[in-house]
Scaffold this motif. Structure first.
Motif, short mmCIF file in Angstrom:
data_model
loop_
_atom_site.label_atom_id
_atom_site.label_comp_id
_atom_site.label_asym_id
_atom_site.label_seq_id
_atom_site.Cartn_x
_atom_site.Cartn_y
_atom_site.Cartn_z
N ARG A 16 48.30 -12.06 -8.17
CA ARG A 16 49.04 -10.84 -8.42
C ARG A 16 50.48 -11.17 -8.81
O ARG A 16 51.03 -12.18 -8.38
CB ARG A 16 49.09 -9.94 -7.17
N LYS A 17 51.06 -10.28 -9.60
CA LYS A 17 52.49 -10.33 -9.89
C LYS A 17 53.18 -9.35 -8.95
O LYS A 17 52.69 -8.23 -8.75
CB LYS A 17 52.74 -9.97 -11.35
N THR A 18 54.26 -9.78 -8.33
CA THR A 18 54.90 -8.94 -7.31
C THR A 18 55.43 -7.63 -7.89
O THR A 18 55.58 -6.65 -7.16
CB THR A 18 56.05 -9.70 -6.64
N SER A 19 55.71 -7.61 -9.19
CA SER A 19 56.12 -6.37 -9.83
C SER A 19 55.21 -6.12 -11.03
O SER A 19 54.79 -7.06 -11.70
CB SER A 19 57.58 -6.45 -10.29
N GLU A 67 57.57 -13.19 -10.34
CA GLU A 67 57.01 -13.89 -9.18
C GLU A 67 55.52 -13.55 -9.02
O GLU A 67 55.11 -12.41 -9.23
CB GLU A 67 57.77 -13.50 -7.91
N LYS A 89 51.88 -14.17 -6.51
CA LYS A 89 51.35 -14.49 -5.19
C LYS A 89 49.83 -14.55 -5.25
O LYS A 89 49.21 -13.94 -6.13
CB LYS A 89 51.78 -13.44 -4.15
N SER A 113 55.48 -16.87 -2.67
CA SER A 113 55.57 -16.57 -4.10
C SER A 113 56.06 -17.78 -4.89
O SER A 113 56.75 -18.64 -4.36
CB SER A 113 56.51 -15.39 -4.34
#
Length: 390
Positions: free
Chosen positions: A172-175, A203, A205, A224
């Motif tokens: 996943r991308k944090t945003s 970032e 994760k 991250s």
């Protein structure tokens, strides 16, 4: 009488011994714990407390049924995996159990069938472990390169210490909404991004999911990792529409008064952006939008103040974030005097000098002629008459 220091020392040792007694008394025969590198409260190497010492369990005949008993005994739900071959590192000291044979209904591991305490043919390289559903271990994440250029390939690897079989890794991308899943039968999965764009800047994760008995068990997120996506350097070129450009060892030479034009260009795969022309000898920069991935900066007449180093930068705005490329390889501009103007100035100077010399010679010659030739008497008389008439 004891002094204060002796009292403090006695209290310290009394408390220390009392603490040891309390600590040792908390362990009873048959208790188990999970240990080893990257272990958690519900995943790790299985160790049994027996005869006042902790010892390991051999992985001979170790299976998911045995692991289920351990997980239930620890209050960690059901077992997701029964690990062997010292997956959580090798223990030391005793190997208490071997050939453990649980039916699945036992309340503790030591209630299961086994060869007897310390009856085994194993080494610590065969230490058994478990991964329970309540607390999956935290995955780790890594990338081959933290800084990449637009269009390059990047790989991000997610891994988990417990290696439960047939699970799913989630990147996943944090945003934003970026989310990619990959099933794996091993302890890791690699996510390949063939051509990164500015959307991939940010970032990332990892998370791990495991399906068991129609239930989904999810690990915590990994730490991250930051992926920085940059633009490649643009290209800058220089032309002179009037033909006043000459390339010399020191850079580009343009004759004063001639027009010149800088052109900045970028790879056509990039989105719409702006070019900025940077003049190193001044704080002034000029910005223009790209048209067909290039922009021109024109100077109608070159002046000596235009001399210096020129470069350009490409900038793209995505949402609220602005990305800038590195500066292009600079061009050194030298302004030289016009050769025609120089010849004209020299010619005018020479002509003026010749005229002055000629005038001086004529005046000198006239004086000499006047001094050597007397005026005839009749001419003198005429001059006198003319004077008297005046």
């Amino acid at each position: 009488m004891r002094n204060r220091k002796q009292e403090e020392t006695l209290q310290f040792f009394t408390g220390f011994v009392f603490s040891l007694v309390l600590t040792s008394s908390t362990f009873t025969t048959g208790q188990i714990r999970l240990a080893g590198p990257r272990s958690t409260s519900c995943s790790g190497r299985v160790e049994v407390f027996y005869s006042n010492a902790w010892g390991t369990v051999c992985d001979d005949e170790w299976d998911i049924t045995d692991a289920n008993v351990v997980c239930r005994q620890l209050g960690c739900g059901t077992a997701l995996n029964a690990t062997g071959s010292a997956h959580f590192g090798q223990g030391d000291g005793k190997i208490w159990l071997d050939n453990v044979r649980c039916s699945g209904d036992e309340s503790s591991l030591t209630s299961c069938g086994h060869n007897g305490y310390e009856k085994h043919d194993c080494g610590h390289s065969e230490d058994a472990g478990v991964v329970c559903s309540v607390n999956l271990p935290k995955p780790s994440i890594s990338t081959g390169s933290a800084e990449v250029t637009w269009g390059q390939q990047v790989s991000i690897t997610c891994s988990i210490a417990a290696s439960p079989l047939s699970g799913t890794f989630i990147l996943r991308k944090t945003s934003g909404s970026f989310r990619v899943t990959r099933s794996s039968d091993s302890s890791s999965a690699t996510f390949n991004i063939p051509k990164v764009t500015l959307d991939h800047d940010g970032e990332f994760k990892c998370q791990y999911e495991k399906m068991m008995s129609s239930q989904t068990f999810t690990s915590p997120f990994s730490n991250s990792v930051r992926l920085r996506v940059s633009l490649e350097r643009p290209i800058i070129s220089l032309t002179s529409p009037d033909g006043g450009l000459v390339w010399g060892p020191g850079g580009a030479e343009v004759t004063k008064g001639y027009g010149l034009s800088f052109t900045c260009s970028i790879n056509p795969r990039y989105p719409q952006g702006d070019f900025s022309l940077i003049f190193s000898d001044s704080n002034i920069t000029e910005t223009r939008p790209a048209v067909n991935n290039s922009a021109s900066f024109n100077f109608p007449a070159a002046e000596f103040e235009h001399q210096g180093n020129y470069s350009c930068v490409y900038e793209v705005t995505m949402a609220t974030q602005r990305f800038s490329s590195d500066e292009a390889e600079p061009i050194s501009l030298i302004i030289k005097s016009s050769s025609l103007l120089l010849v004209s100035s020299v010619s005018s100077g020479i002509l003026l000098l010749v005229l002055l010399v000629s005038l001086a010679v004529c005046l000198r010659c006239r004086r000499k002629l006047c001094s050597k030739q007397p005026i005839p008497s009749d001419q003198n008389q005429s001059l006198y008459s003319a004077r008297d008439a005046l």
